[in-house]
Motif scaffolding. Structure first.
Motif, PDB file in Angstrom:
ATOM      1  N   ILE A 246       0.863  -1.183   0.000  1.00 20.21           N
ATOM      2  CA  ILE A 246       0.000   0.000   0.000  1.00 20.21           C
ATOM      3  C   ILE A 246       0.898   1.231   0.000  1.00 20.21           C
ATOM      4  CG2 ILE A 246      -1.930   1.169   1.108  1.00 20.21           C
ATOM      5  CD1 ILE A 246      -2.555  -1.687   0.268  1.00 20.21           C
ATOM      6  N   THR A 247       0.778   2.069  -1.004  1.00 17.66           N
ATOM      7  CA  THR A 247       1.654   3.240  -1.107  1.00 17.66           C
ATOM      8  C   THR A 247       1.152   4.362  -0.200  1.00 17.66           C
ATOM      9  OG1 THR A 247       0.408   4.256  -2.919  1.00 17.66           O
ATOM     10  CG2 THR A 247       2.100   2.635  -3.511  1.00 17.66           C
ATOM     11  N   SER A 248       2.051   5.298   0.091  1.00 15.03           N
ATOM     12  CA  SER A 248       1.672   6.456   0.909  1.00 15.03           C
ATOM     13  C   SER A 248       0.626   7.312   0.199  1.00 15.03           C
ATOM     14  CB  SER A 248       2.910   7.290   1.241  1.00 15.03           C
ATOM     15  OG  SER A 248       3.548   7.744   0.060  1.00 15.03           O
ATOM     16  N   ASP A 249       0.659   7.326  -1.149  1.00 17.04           N
ATOM     17  CA  ASP A 249      -0.360   8.075  -1.892  1.00 17.04           C
ATOM     18  C   ASP A 249      -1.746   7.484  -1.665  1.00 17.04           C
ATOM     19  OD1 ASP A 249       1.571   9.719  -2.884  1.00 17.04           O
ATOM     20  OD2 ASP A 249       1.717   8.745  -4.844  1.00 17.04           O
ATOM     21  N   GLU A 250      -1.834   6.166  -1.648  1.00 19.68           N
ATOM     22  CA  GLU A 250      -3.118   5.507  -1.408  1.00 19.68           C
ATOM     23  C   GLU A 250      -3.611   5.783   0.015  1.00 19.68           C
ATOM     24  OE1 GLU A 250      -2.919   1.567  -4.258  1.00 19.68           O
ATOM     25  OE2 GLU A 250      -1.678   1.612  -2.456  1.00 19.68           O
ATOM     26  N   LYS A 251      -2.699   5.762   0.970  1.00 22.85           N
ATOM     27  CA  LYS A 251      -3.077   6.046   2.355  1.00 22.85           C
ATOM     28  C   LYS A 251      -3.535   7.493   2.520  1.00 22.85           C
ATOM     29  CE  LYS A 251       0.369   2.731   4.075  1.00 22.85           C
ATOM     30  NZ  LYS A 251       1.592   2.587   4.891  1.00 22.85           N
ATOM     31  N   LEU A 252      -2.849   8.409   1.844  1.00 23.87           N
ATOM     32  CA  LEU A 252      -3.240   9.823   1.906  1.00 23.87           C
ATOM     33  C   LEU A 252      -4.614  10.025   1.279  1.00 23.87           C
ATOM     34  CD1 LEU A 252      -2.478  12.714   2.649  1.00 23.87           C
ATOM     35  CD2 LEU A 252      -1.288  12.905   0.447  1.00 23.87           C
ATOM     36  N   ALA A 253      -4.851   9.364   0.138  1.00 21.59           N
ATOM     37  CA  ALA A 253      -6.166   9.456  -0.510  1.00 21.59           C
ATOM     38  C   ALA A 253      -7.251   8.909   0.406  1.00 21.59           C
ATOM     39  CB  ALA A 253      -6.147   8.700  -1.830  1.00 21.59           C
ATOM     40  N   ALA A 270     -17.524  16.329  13.203  1.00 21.50           N
ATOM     41  CA  ALA A 270     -16.479  16.709  12.246  1.00 21.50           C
ATOM     42  C   ALA A 270     -15.146  17.049  12.915  1.00 21.50           C
ATOM     43  CB  ALA A 270     -16.961  17.877  11.380  1.00 21.50           C
ATOM     44  N   PRO A 271     -15.132  17.707  14.104  1.00 23.84           N
ATOM     45  CA  PRO A 271     -13.828  17.981  14.738  1.00 23.84           C
ATOM     46  C   PRO A 271     -13.019  16.709  15.006  1.00 23.84           C
ATOM     47  CG  PRO A 271     -15.523  19.331  15.755  1.00 23.84           C
ATOM     48  CD  PRO A 271     -16.226  18.375  14.842  1.00 23.84           C
ATOM     49  N   LEU A 272     -13.703  15.630  15.408  1.00 20.34           N
ATOM     50  CA  LEU A 272     -12.996  14.368  15.667  1.00 20.34           C
ATOM     51  C   LEU A 272     -12.455  13.757  14.383  1.00 20.34           C
ATOM     52  CD1 LEU A 272     -15.263  12.604  18.323  1.00 20.34           C
ATOM     53  CD2 LEU A 272     -12.976  13.533  18.677  1.00 20.34           C
ATOM     54  N   PHE A 273     -13.288  13.713  13.345  1.00 18.87           N
ATOM     55  CA  PHE A 273     -12.850  13.136  12.073  1.00 18.87           C
ATOM     56  C   PHE A 273     -11.666  13.924  11.501  1.00 18.87           C
ATOM     57  CE2 PHE A 273     -17.519  11.937  11.856  1.00 18.87           C
ATOM     58  CZ  PHE A 273     -17.306  10.626  12.236  1.00 18.87           C
ATOM     59  N   LEU A 274     -11.787  15.247  11.526  1.00 15.29           N
ATOM     60  CA  LEU A 274     -10.707  16.082  11.009  1.00 15.29           C
ATOM     61  C   LEU A 274      -9.425  15.844  11.786  1.00 15.29           C
ATOM     62  CD1 LEU A 274      -9.578  18.347   9.239  1.00 15.29           C
ATOM     63  CD2 LEU A 274     -10.477  19.989  10.907  1.00 15.29           C
ATOM     64  N   SER A 275      -9.513  15.801  13.108  1.00 13.33           N
ATOM     65  CA  SER A 275      -8.320  15.618  13.935  1.00 13.33           C
ATOM     66  C   SER A 275      -7.642  14.286  13.626  1.00 13.33           C
ATOM     67  CB  SER A 275      -8.700  15.678  15.423  1.00 13.33           C
ATOM     68  OG  SER A 275      -9.271  16.924  15.743  1.00 13.33           O
ATOM     69  N   LEU A 276      -8.438  13.210  13.540  1.00 14.96           N
ATOM     70  CA  LEU A 276      -7.875  11.887  13.263  1.00 14.96           C
ATOM     71  C   LEU A 276      -7.178  11.857  11.909  1.00 14.96           C
ATOM     72  CD1 LEU A 276      -7.595   8.847  13.981  1.00 14.96           C
ATOM     73  CD2 LEU A 276      -9.747   8.490  12.758  1.00 14.96           C
ATOM     74  N   PHE A 277      -7.867  12.349  10.882  1.00 10.75           N
ATOM     75  CA  PHE A 277      -7.323  12.209   9.530  1.00 10.75           C
ATOM     76  C   PHE A 277      -6.258  13.257   9.218  1.00 10.75           C
ATOM     77  CE2 PHE A 277     -11.343   9.824   8.973  1.00 10.75           C
ATOM     78  CZ  PHE A 277     -10.787   8.629   8.546  1.00 10.75           C
ATOM     79  N   VAL A 278      -6.220  14.365   9.945  1.00 16.03           N
ATOM     80  CA  VAL A 278      -5.083  15.277   9.822  1.00 16.03           C
ATOM     81  C   VAL A 278      -3.814  14.558  10.268  1.00 16.03           C
ATOM     82  CG1 VAL A 278      -3.978  17.254  10.935  1.00 16.03           C
ATOM     83  CG2 VAL A 278      -6.214  17.530   9.917  1.00 16.03           C
ATOM     84  N   GLY A 279      -3.922  13.818  11.375  1.00 19.20           N
ATOM     85  CA  GLY A 279      -2.768  13.052  11.837  1.00 19.20           C
ATOM     86  C   GLY A 279      -2.320  12.029  10.815  1.00 19.20           C
ATOM     87  N   VAL A 280      -3.298  11.301  10.238  1.00 20.89           N
ATOM     88  CA  VAL A 280      -2.968  10.302   9.217  1.00 20.89           C
ATOM     89  C   VAL A 280      -2.326  10.970   8.003  1.00 20.89           C
ATOM     90  CG1 VAL A 280      -3.920   8.583   7.631  1.00 20.89           C
ATOM     91  CG2 VAL A 280      -4.806   8.751   9.975  1.00 20.89           C
ATOM     92  N   ALA A 281      -2.921  12.103   7.552  1.00 19.25           N
ATOM     93  CA  ALA A 281      -2.417  12.791   6.354  1.00 19.25           C
ATOM     94  C   ALA A 281      -1.002  13.322   6.568  1.00 19.25           C
ATOM     95  CB  ALA A 281      -3.360  13.938   5.984  1.00 19.25           C
ATOM     96  N   VAL A 282      -0.748  13.880   7.724  1.00 13.73           N
ATOM     97  CA  VAL A 282       0.589  14.391   8.036  1.00 13.73           C
ATOM     98  C   VAL A 282       1.612  13.266   7.994  1.00 13.73           C
ATOM     99  CG1 VAL A 282       1.998  15.266   9.947  1.00 13.73           C
ATOM    100  CG2 VAL A 282      -0.122  16.427   9.334  1.00 13.73           C
ATOM    101  N   ARG A 283       1.224  12.119   8.547  1.00 13.59           N
ATOM    102  CA  ARG A 283       2.133  10.957   8.547  1.00 13.59           C
ATOM    103  C   ARG A 283       2.447  10.507   7.126  1.00 13.59           C
ATOM    104  NH1 ARG A 283       2.610   5.770  11.744  1.00 13.59           N
ATOM    105  NH2 ARG A 283       3.061   4.150  10.214  1.00 13.59           N
ATOM    106  N   GLU A 284       1.400  10.364   6.305  1.00 10.24           N
ATOM    107  CA  GLU A 284       1.596   9.820   4.963  1.00 10.24           C
ATOM    108  C   GLU A 284       2.209  10.828   3.997  1.00 10.24           C
ATOM    109  OE1 GLU A 284       1.472   6.801   4.745  1.00 10.24           O
ATOM    110  OE2 GLU A 284       0.419   6.435   6.633  1.00 10.24           O
ATOM    111  N   ALA A 285       2.054  12.121   4.283  1.00  8.64           N
ATOM    112  CA  ALA A 285       2.683  13.139   3.440  1.00  8.64           C
ATOM    113  C   ALA A 285       4.157  13.333   3.795  1.00  8.64           C
ATOM    114  CB  ALA A 285       1.942  14.471   3.573  1.00  8.64           C
ATOM    115  N   GLY A 286       4.582  12.702   4.894  1.00  4.43           N
ATOM    116  CA  GLY A 286       5.986  12.788   5.290  1.00  4.43           C
ATOM    117  C   GLY A 286       6.390  14.143   5.826  1.00  4.43           C
ATOM    118  N   LEU A 287       5.453  14.889   6.433  1.00  6.58           N
ATOM    119  CA  LEU A 287       5.764  16.214   6.991  1.00  6.58           C
ATOM    120  C   LEU A 287       6.424  16.025   8.356  1.00  6.58           C
ATOM    121  CD1 LEU A 287       2.410  17.995   6.029  1.00  6.58           C
ATOM    122  CD2 LEU A 287       4.550  17.888   4.732  1.00  6.58           C
ATOM    123  N   GLN A 288       7.721  15.809   8.341  1.00  4.66           N
ATOM    124  CA  GLN A 288       8.426  15.351   9.522  1.00  4.66           C
ATOM    125  C   GLN A 288       8.354  16.342  10.674  1.00  4.66           C
ATOM    126  OE1 GLN A 288       9.575  12.154   9.504  1.00  4.66           O
ATOM    127  NE2 GLN A 288       9.647  12.522  11.719  1.00  4.66           N
TER     128      GLN A 288
END
Length: 419
Positions: A246-253, A270-288
């Protein structure tokens, strides 16, 4: 100097022995409970990052009760204080103050009041913790086996759903019933968010019960697995499969689409969903830099203050409520039913797969990442050391976080409509 003047110097003792018997016993009991939580946290029986500040806060707030000056007493009670009347309180925080003028005064007096007002009572601290959880999640385990993961997670929501009507039958209103039912999801931030939204008057005992019980998942669920799954099935070795790439692009999508769809369906959460997936997106985008901040200072700082605030909220005069015993029973019932539901899902997967899937995986559908996945693998390892189920268990575990968030959205959206 009179003896009374000496007592006034040590107002913690004076206020303790001048209080009513239930409050006196409550304060002493909560101080002892706080000490026990610190001990169990240090020994690793309960989660130390949460339980040590929580236990210490519980001890301090029940020991540090003093006689308030008339101005502070009037602000805390939000009522005129007659001359010569001694009002007790603490310099920690006043969670029940609502009047704006009184709140502005208390913000300058109680040292934890700013954190409570601006980060706790609005659910912000729960969202910060959820963002940290998102950074830690690898959604690739879900994408690799989406149907199995989501099926087990949905089965493991049995306690979250079934406890609601039981709680209503026991006398709780819909908001309180939904809040305590969320304990079955085994996700503290969800319980905090739901209770702050639906059961403001009982959010303190509900949240405390939730976090106390969540610490018992790691110790209690192994016995449930052994009781319901025979050793032969616990040791079932699943057929080896090549790991899905599974590529990081697929995880980000997945994060972007998941966040958008869930926010469309359940705007109240929505605040909970946004918070959870912001964390996931940051991880998969490699924003160290963001990863280091969210996974470090934000997550652990929020966890520390969450524990400290929960402990300080356990002041005897605030938490003593006839409904607390009901909450204790319903909380453990919700977690028990969720564990049973997860194992039922595991058995169904076992039969539908032609007896190839280890049913123990079902317990991991209860969202307590990654503890329940580790519990499942540990029990399987004891039965058969060469049996590996951790990838499948992590998929169910991460899906449990998502399904619990969805249940939160359903309760927060629907309960106000049926009151």
């Amino acid at each position: 100097m009179h003896f009374q003047d000496i007592l006034n110097i040590f107002q913690g003792f004076t206020s303790l022995f001048q209080s009513d018997l239930p409050v006196l016993l409550g304060r002493v009991g909560l101080m002892l409970l706080g000490m026990l939580l610190v001990y169990l946290g240090k020994k690793g029986v309960l989660e130390p990052l949460l339980m040590i500040p929580m236990g210490l806060g519980m001890c301090a707030v029940n020991a540090g009760v003093l006689f308030l000056d008339p101005t502070t007493a009037a602000a805390v009670t939000e009522a005129p204080v007659a001359s010569g009347v001694h009002t007790t309180g603490t310099l920690m925080m006043a969670p029940l103050v609502q009047n704006t003028d009184n709140l502005m005064y208390i913000l300058q007096v109680d040292f934890l009041q700013p954190i409570y007002t601006f980060a706790f009572s609005n659910g912000l601290i729960a969202c910060f913790v959820f963002m940290g959880i998102g950074v830690l999640l690898d959604v690739g385990f879900v994408i690799a086996r989406p149907f199995l993961s989501m099926f087990l997670a949905l089965c493991a929501e049995l306690g979250t759903v079934a406890t609601f009507p039981i709680a209503v039958a026991m006398g709780l209103n819909y908001g309180e019933a939904a809040s305590i039912a969320m304990v079955g999801g085994a996700d503290g931030p969800m319980v905090l968010f739901t209770s702050l939204t639906l059961a403001k008057d009982l959010f303190v005992p509900i949240t405390v019960v939730a976090y106390l019980y969540l610490g018992l998942c790691y110790g209690g669920y192994p016995y449930l697995i052994r009781a319901l799954v025979p050793a032969k099935l616990r040791g079932l070795k699943m057929p080896a499969k090549a790991p899905a790439k599974i590529t990081s692009d697929e995880k980000l999508a997945f994060a972007v689409i998941g966040s958008t769809v869930l926010c469309l369906l359940f705007p109240s959460a929505a605040p909970l969903f946004l918070s959870l997936f912001v964390g996931v997106a940051v991880r998969e985008a490699g924003l160290q830099y963001f990863i280091n901040f969210i996974d470090g200072p934000l997550l652990y700082g929020s966890t520390m203050f969450l524990g400290l605030l929960l402990g300080v909220l356990c002041e005897a005069s605030t938490i003593l409520n006839p409904k607390v015993l009901i909450l204790l029973v319903l909380g453990i019932l919700a977690l028990l039913l969720s564990g049973i539901g997860g194992l039922i899902g595991g058995y169904l997967a076992y039969f539908f797969s032609g007896r190839k899937i280890n049913p123990v995986i079902g317990i991991a559908g209860v969202s307590c990442v990654p503890s329940n996945a580790k519990v499942a693998q540990k029990e399987v390892f004891k039965a058969r050391p060469d049996s590996i189920i951790l990838p499948e268990a992590l998929g169910a575990n991460i899906s449990g976080v998502i399904t619990t968030a969805i249940l939160t959205g359903i309760y927060v959206t629907l309960v106000p409509l049926i009151k």
